[in-house]
Design a protein around this motif. Structure first.
Motif, PDB file in Angstrom:
ATOM      1  N   MET A  95      39.878  71.002  39.981  1.00  0.00           N
ATOM      2  CA  MET A  95      40.186  70.731  38.573  1.00  0.00           C
ATOM      3  C   MET A  95      39.259  69.682  37.970  1.00  0.00           C
ATOM      4  N   GLY A  96      38.566  68.887  38.794  1.00  0.00           N
ATOM      5  CA  GLY A  96      37.668  67.861  38.289  1.00  0.00           C
ATOM      6  C   GLY A  96      38.294  66.486  38.347  1.00  0.00           C
ATOM      7  N   LYS A  97      37.435  65.487  38.396  1.00  0.00           N
ATOM      8  CA  LYS A  97      37.889  64.099  38.517  1.00  0.00           C
ATOM      9  C   LYS A  97      38.320  63.559  37.160  1.00  0.00           C
ATOM     10  N   ILE A  98      39.535  63.047  37.102  1.00  0.00           N
ATOM     11  CA  ILE A  98      40.026  62.440  35.861  1.00  0.00           C
ATOM     12  C   ILE A  98      39.797  60.938  35.875  1.00  0.00           C
ATOM     13  N   LEU A  99      39.735  60.353  37.081  1.00  0.00           N
ATOM     14  CA  LEU A  99      39.473  58.924  37.256  1.00  0.00           C
ATOM     15  C   LEU A  99      38.563  58.753  38.460  1.00  0.00           C
ATOM     16  N   GLU A 100      37.459  58.056  38.258  1.00  0.00           N
ATOM     17  CA  GLU A 100      36.505  57.822  39.349  1.00  0.00           C
ATOM     18  C   GLU A 100      36.059  56.366  39.321  1.00  0.00           C
ATOM     19  N   ILE A 101      36.324  55.661  40.414  1.00  0.00           N
ATOM     20  CA  ILE A 101      35.949  54.251  40.534  1.00  0.00           C
ATOM     21  C   ILE A 101      34.932  54.113  41.658  1.00  0.00           C
ATOM     22  N   THR A 102      33.799  53.494  41.325  1.00  0.00           N
ATOM     23  CA  THR A 102      32.686  53.421  42.271  1.00  0.00           C
ATOM     24  C   THR A 102      32.196  51.987  42.413  1.00  0.00           C
ATOM     25  N   ASN A 103      32.272  51.466  43.640  1.00  0.00           N
ATOM     26  CA  ASN A 103      31.734  50.134  43.971  1.00  0.00           C
ATOM     27  C   ASN A 103      32.174  49.061  42.970  1.00  0.00           C
ATOM     28  N   LEU A 104      33.431  49.086  42.607  1.00  0.00           N
ATOM     29  CA  LEU A 104      33.956  48.165  41.595  1.00  0.00           C
ATOM     30  C   LEU A 104      34.221  46.787  42.201  1.00  0.00           C
ATOM     31  N   SER A 105      33.698  45.748  41.558  1.00  0.00           N
ATOM     32  CA  SER A 105      33.888  44.383  42.030  1.00  0.00           C
ATOM     33  C   SER A 105      34.231  43.459  40.870  1.00  0.00           C
ATOM     34  N   LYS A 106      35.097  42.484  41.172  1.00  0.00           N
ATOM     35  CA  LYS A 106      35.472  41.463  40.196  1.00  0.00           C
ATOM     36  C   LYS A 106      35.859  40.208  40.971  1.00  0.00           C
ATOM     37  N   SER A 107      35.225  39.078  40.648  1.00  0.00           N
ATOM     38  CA  SER A 107      35.478  37.849  41.381  1.00  0.00           C
ATOM     39  C   SER A 107      36.091  36.781  40.491  1.00  0.00           C
ATOM     40  N   TYR A 108      37.099  36.126  41.041  1.00  0.00           N
ATOM     41  CA  TYR A 108      37.684  34.936  40.441  1.00  0.00           C
ATOM     42  C   TYR A 108      37.470  33.779  41.423  1.00  0.00           C
ATOM     43  N   LYS A 109      37.948  32.615  41.046  1.00  0.00           N
ATOM     44  CA  LYS A 109      37.764  31.445  41.907  1.00  0.00           C
ATOM     45  C   LYS A 109      38.425  31.640  43.264  1.00  0.00           C
ATOM     46  N   ASP A 110      39.623  32.229  43.271  1.00  0.00           N
ATOM     47  CA  ASP A 110      40.378  32.334  44.522  1.00  0.00           C
ATOM     48  C   ASP A 110      40.692  33.766  44.941  1.00  0.00           C
ATOM     49  N   PHE A 111      40.044  34.745  44.291  1.00  0.00           N
ATOM     50  CA  PHE A 111      40.313  36.141  44.648  1.00  0.00           C
ATOM     51  C   PHE A 111      39.154  37.028  44.209  1.00  0.00           C
ATOM     52  N   SER A 112      38.904  38.080  44.999  1.00  0.00           N
ATOM     53  CA  SER A 112      37.840  39.022  44.643  1.00  0.00           C
ATOM     54  C   SER A 112      38.239  40.447  44.968  1.00  0.00           C
ATOM     55  N   LEU A 113      37.920  41.343  44.056  1.00  0.00           N
ATOM     56  CA  LEU A 113      37.914  42.769  44.377  1.00  0.00           C
ATOM     57  C   LEU A 113      36.558  43.084  44.964  1.00  0.00           C
ATOM     58  N   LYS A 114      36.546  43.819  46.078  1.00  0.00           N
ATOM     59  CA  LYS A 114      35.287  44.001  46.801  1.00  0.00           C
ATOM     60  C   LYS A 114      34.931  45.486  46.923  1.00  0.00           C
ATOM     61  N   ASP A 115      34.013  45.959  46.117  1.00  0.00           N
ATOM     62  CA  ASP A 115      33.462  47.314  46.230  1.00  0.00           C
ATOM     63  C   ASP A 115      34.567  48.372  46.350  1.00  0.00           C
ATOM     64  N   ILE A 116      35.399  48.446  45.339  1.00  0.00           N
ATOM     65  CA  ILE A 116      36.507  49.396  45.320  1.00  0.00           C
ATOM     66  C   ILE A 116      35.988  50.804  45.023  1.00  0.00           C
TER      67      ILE A 116
END
Length: 292
Positions: free
Chosen positions: A1-22
């Motif tokens: 059916m095709g991709k409706i949501l695609e997340i690639t190498n997503l990163s976001k850093s804060y002082k005390d927390f980080s999203l790492k290559d989601i």
């Protein structure tokens, strides 16, 4: 059916927390459960998807479109349900609906009225006087009334009684009769996902632990129970965490076939719940020890 949501190498850093290559994808026609303990990165990921905060790197594509460059177009096609009330408390249900509806180009008054009737929404009652369950029903009615294709649910059943939770889960499942629609369902109530999810994405400490179909996940994993004398000094390689007491041990394994081959009938092998899987993976990661 095709991709409706695609997340690639997503990163976001804060002082005390980080999203790492989601990385994960959701195709049309499915429900994805998004699970993880508090502070694991679920809310940050959802805020990034909704373009409420800016990413450091990576890409988020919704309906094949970059979510930052096509913000208004994308949000017009998303139904979003928060776990908390974000409506004006002093307005009535009807007044709040009249404020929201002009923002959607495909608002359908007939659909809203139909859901309002099904949910028994009190049009002339102020938002502040609605129960938590009724506020959630109102939020859901809004999300369902503009022909959205992707529904992002942030803890939609948290704090609701079992009857209302069951009613909302039925609504979520009925949405998927339209194979062009998908639901991204973030929750800590994994029993809800046991009932309705097609895919599970598990995040912990800002990293994706796994992302696969629920059926594969539950088929691959198993709970193993046995006596302490069946354990070697080292944790078996195919065990994910281990609980021991004076009576025996309990562990999670990702290789049911190997467990049966190794132990045969000398141990109990049970099908895990999503909660079992989340707890064992989380404790293994948090404690970095073989047993607990």
């Amino acid at each position: 059916m095709g991709k409706i949501l695609e997340i690639t190498n997503l990163s976001k850093s804060y002082k005390d927390f980080s999203l790492k290559d989601i990385n994960f994808t959701l195709e049309r026609g499915y429900i994805m459960g998004f699970i993880g303990p508090n502070g694991s990165g679920k809310s940050t990921t959802i805020k990034l998807i909704m373009n409420l905060i800016k990413k450091d790197s990576g890409a988020i594509n919704i309906f094949g479109l970059d979510n930052e460059q096509n913000d208004i177009t994308i949000k017009n096609r998303i139904g979003f349900v928060y776990d908390e009330n974000h409506f004006y408390e002093e307005l009535t249900v009807k007044e709040m609906k009249d404020v929201i509806s002009p923002f959607y180009s495909r608002w359908d008054e007939g659909i809203f009225n139909s859901y309002a009737k099904d949910f028994e929404l009190p049009f002339n009652k102020q938002i502040k006087h609605l129960s938590k369950g009724m506020k959630m029903k109102f939020s859901l009615a809004i999300a369902l009334s503009h022909h959205a294709e992707l529904f992002i649910m942030d803890e939609p059943t948290s704090g609701l009684d079992p009857v209302i939770r069951s009613e909302l889960l039925d609504v979520f499942q009925s949405l998927l009769q339209d194979e062009n629609k998908s639901i991204f369902f973030s929750t800590h109530i994994t029993s809800d996902l046991d009932k309705i999810a097609d895919f599970i994405t598990f995040i912990h400490n800002g990293e994706i632990v796994l992302s696969q179909t629920k059926d594969e996940l539950l088929e691959e994993h198993c709970i193993v129970k046995g006596s302490k004398n069946q354990l070697n000094n080292n944790l078996p390689e195919n065990f994910i965490g281990l609980k021991q007491n004076d009576f025996g041990f309990e562990a999670l394994s990702r290789n049911k076939k190997e467990v049966i081959k190794q132990y045969g009938d000398s141990v109990m092998v049970e099908k895990p719940t999503l909660e079992d899987i989340m707890v064992f993976y989380t404790r293994r990661s948090d404690h970095r020890v073989s047993s607990y």
